[in-house]
Design an enzyme around this catalytic site. Structure first.
Site, PDB file in Angstrom:
ATOM      1  CG  ASP A  65      -5.796 -87.825 -18.668  1.00  0.00           C
ATOM      2  OD1 ASP A  65      -6.029 -88.124 -19.857  1.00  0.00           O
ATOM      3  OD2 ASP A  65      -5.542 -89.340 -18.161  1.00  0.00           O
ATOM      4  CE  LYS A 125     -20.753 -82.751 -24.607  1.00  0.00           C
ATOM      5  NZ  LYS A 125     -21.085 -83.911 -24.092  1.00  0.00           N
ATOM      6  CE1 TYR A 158      -2.694 -91.623 -34.193  1.00  0.00           C
ATOM      7  CE2 TYR A 158      -2.297 -92.154 -36.367  1.00  0.00           C
ATOM      8  CZ  TYR A 158      -2.085 -91.194 -35.314  1.00  0.00           C
ATOM      9  OH  TYR A 158      -1.392 -90.122 -35.755  1.00  0.00           O
ATOM     10  CE  LYS A 162      -4.589 -88.770 -34.900  1.00  0.00           C
ATOM     11  NZ  LYS A 162      -4.709 -87.443 -34.285  1.00  0.00           N
ATOM     12  CB  THR A 193       7.375 -84.645 -32.784  1.00  0.00           C
ATOM     13  OG1 THR A 193       7.495 -86.279 -32.753  1.00  0.00           O
ATOM     14  CG2 THR A 193       6.449 -84.615 -33.756  1.00  0.00           C
TER      15      THR A 193
HETATM   16  N1  LIG Z   1       4.595 -87.106 -35.436  1.00  0.00           N
HETATM   17  C1  LIG Z   1       4.200 -87.406 -36.718  1.00  0.00           C
HETATM   18  O1  LIG Z   1       4.757 -87.865 -37.602  1.00  0.00           O
HETATM   19  C2  LIG Z   1       2.580 -87.360 -36.875  1.00  0.00           C
HETATM   20  C3  LIG Z   1       2.062 -87.863 -37.984  1.00  0.00           C
HETATM   21  C4  LIG Z   1       0.617 -87.794 -38.083  1.00  0.00           C
HETATM   22  C5  LIG Z   1      -0.131 -87.361 -37.147  1.00  0.00           C
HETATM   23  N2  LIG Z   1       0.290 -87.148 -35.960  1.00  0.00           N
HETATM   24  C6  LIG Z   1      -0.424 -86.280 -34.962  1.00  0.00           C
HETATM   25  O2  LIG Z   1       0.029 -85.318 -34.383  1.00  0.00           O
HETATM   26  C7  LIG Z   1      -0.397 -85.149 -33.173  1.00  0.00           C
HETATM   27  C8  LIG Z   1       0.802 -84.591 -32.298  1.00  0.00           C
HETATM   28  O3  LIG Z   1       1.721 -85.763 -31.960  1.00  0.00           O
HETATM   29  P1  LIG Z   1       3.150 -85.679 -31.223  1.00  0.00           P
HETATM   30  O4  LIG Z   1       3.726 -87.002 -31.434  1.00  0.00           O
HETATM   31  O5  LIG Z   1       3.762 -84.334 -31.508  1.00  0.00           O
HETATM   32  O6  LIG Z   1       2.300 -85.606 -29.866  1.00  0.00           O
HETATM   33  P2  LIG Z   1       3.048 -85.776 -28.262  1.00  0.00           P
HETATM   34  O7  LIG Z   1       3.366 -87.223 -28.059  1.00  0.00           O
HETATM   35  O8  LIG Z   1       4.205 -84.933 -28.317  1.00  0.00           O
HETATM   36  O9  LIG Z   1       2.007 -85.312 -27.358  1.00  0.00           O
HETATM   37  C9  LIG Z   1       1.712 -83.824 -27.450  1.00  0.00           C
HETATM   38  C10 LIG Z   1       1.382 -83.338 -26.155  1.00  0.00           C
HETATM   39  O10 LIG Z   1       0.311 -84.057 -25.543  1.00  0.00           O
HETATM   40  C11 LIG Z   1       0.437 -84.304 -24.411  1.00  0.00           C
HETATM   41  N3  LIG Z   1      -0.441 -85.402 -23.934  1.00  0.00           N
HETATM   42  C12 LIG Z   1      -0.206 -86.825 -24.271  1.00  0.00           C
HETATM   43  N4  LIG Z   1      -1.283 -87.345 -23.749  1.00  0.00           N
HETATM   44  C13 LIG Z   1      -2.098 -86.729 -23.046  1.00  0.00           C
HETATM   45  C14 LIG Z   1      -3.135 -86.659 -22.187  1.00  0.00           C
HETATM   46  N5  LIG Z   1      -3.902 -88.060 -22.076  1.00  0.00           N
HETATM   47  N6  LIG Z   1      -3.863 -85.647 -21.622  1.00  0.00           N
HETATM   48  C15 LIG Z   1      -3.185 -84.315 -21.864  1.00  0.00           C
HETATM   49  N7  LIG Z   1      -2.093 -84.132 -22.617  1.00  0.00           N
HETATM   50  C16 LIG Z   1      -1.489 -85.201 -23.223  1.00  0.00           C
HETATM   51  C17 LIG Z   1       2.133 -84.750 -24.109  1.00  0.00           C
HETATM   52  O11 LIG Z   1       2.581 -84.737 -22.839  1.00  0.00           O
HETATM   53  C18 LIG Z   1       2.478 -83.657 -25.148  1.00  0.00           C
HETATM   54  O12 LIG Z   1       3.278 -82.531 -24.326  1.00  0.00           O
HETATM   55  C19 LIG Z   1      -1.095 -86.259 -32.590  1.00  0.00           C
HETATM   56  O13 LIG Z   1      -2.633 -86.042 -32.988  1.00  0.00           O
HETATM   57  C20 LIG Z   1      -0.625 -87.328 -33.678  1.00  0.00           C
HETATM   58  O14 LIG Z   1      -1.769 -88.283 -33.964  1.00  0.00           O
HETATM   59  C21 LIG Z   1       1.765 -86.938 -35.652  1.00  0.00           C
END
Ligand SMILES: NC(=O)c1ccc[n+]([C@@H]2O[C@H](COP(=O)([O-])OP(=O)(O)OC[C@H]3O[C@@H](n4cnc5c(N)ncnc54)[C@H](O)[C@@H]3O)[C@@H](O)[C@H]2O)c1
Length: 266
Positions: A65, A125, A158, A162, A193
């Protein structure tokens, strides 16, 4: 010499279990990297690690995590012990809480910072400390969001995290540049996604939206940008934010539409 310069390099993808993380892990593997896939969902990490192995690269699934500093430090140490010293880190995990500001609690705020910003500091880090000790240099790529570039209603915490991430990336680039560690970020716009799949309604909205390309992006289009920033192709790029948003942040389409419907007095 390969185009990407990544042959035999070791990479860690944080949140590599699905979506952008899975695409990025596979892009890195196709470019020649051995890849460790970290996720808090064991099954996802193992499935993607298997896909990497099928491409003929060494792979490793790591379950942790990212909000737990000790777990992240242990994960980085375990990967380095198994694969060898890391040269590439990509941080993908992040999620937006949708809530009006006046209802947002301190716990909400802190959770958003922990899962979007604080863990990037903790992970980078740990990885950079090892890169510095080995004098190997390296490449760090952090996935941000266009919500860190402009404000948006309902997800202030958020967006603030970011925006902080983009600043952290610049500071890391400034601090480690002479040590050969490049640090950049990719800011997605609207991406399809597994967590946020499209519906006919959402596609129709995007088609008629202020996004010049009129469609959502794909996880492969984010992975392509991450691969570029992790590779030798971006050898003189550091501290940069690469927007992958179909032109969203570049265009003032609203302005054009607004003036088209107003009448001129000429
Ligand atoms: N989807 C969009 O339109 C969009 C737009 C802008 C930015 N983002 C950014 O893109 C990135 C990916 O987004 P996403 O929706 O594809 O992610 P997601 O929710 O699919 O998560 C990616 C992976 O991270 C894992 N994860 C989640 N919490 C965790 C934790 N606490 N510890 C370890 N693993 C963990 C999940 O199991 C998943 O496999 C993020 O940083 C998000 O802020 C997404």
């Amino acid at each position: 010499m390969s185009l990407f310069g990544l042959e035999g390099k070791k990479a860690l993808v944080i949140g590599g279990g699905r979506g952008m993380g899975e695409s990025t892990a596979l892009h890195l593997a196709r470019a020649g990297c051995d890849v460790a896939v970290l996720d808090n969902a064991r099954e996802r990490a193992e499935l993607v690690a298997d896909e990497v192995a099928k491409l003929g690269r060494r792979s490793m699934a790591v379950v942790a995590d990212i909000t737990d500093e000790a777990a992240v430090q242990k994960a980085v140490a375990d990967v380095e012990a198994e694969l060898g010293g890391l040269e590439v880190l990509v941080t993908i995990v992040g999620q937006a809480l949708f809530k009006p500001l006046v209802e947002m609690t301190l716990e909400d705020w802190d959770a958003e910072q922990a899962r979007n910003l604080r863990y990037v500091f903790v992970t980078a880090k740990a990885v950079a400390r090892s890169m510095l000790a080995r004098e190997s240099g390296g490449r760090i790529v952090c996935i941000g969001s266009i919500d860190g570039v402009v404000g948006a209603p309902m997800h202030a915490a958020y967006g603030a995290a970011k925006a902080g991430l983009m600043h952290l990336v610049k500071s890391m680039a400034a601090e480690w540049g002479r040590d050969g560690i490049r640090v950049n970020s990719v800011c997605p716009g609207s991406i399809t996604t597994p967590r946020l799949p499209e519906t006919p309604e959402s596609l129709a909205i995007l088609k008629d939206s202020v996004i010049p390309m009129g469609r959502p992006g794909t996880t492969d289009e984010i992975a392509g940008a991450a691969l570029f920033l992790a590779s030798d192709l971006s050898g003189y790029v550091t501290g940069h934010t690469l927007l992958v948003d179909g032109g969203w942040m570049a265009a003032n389409i609203f302005d054009t539409r607004f003036f088209n419907v107003k009448k001129s007095n000429e």
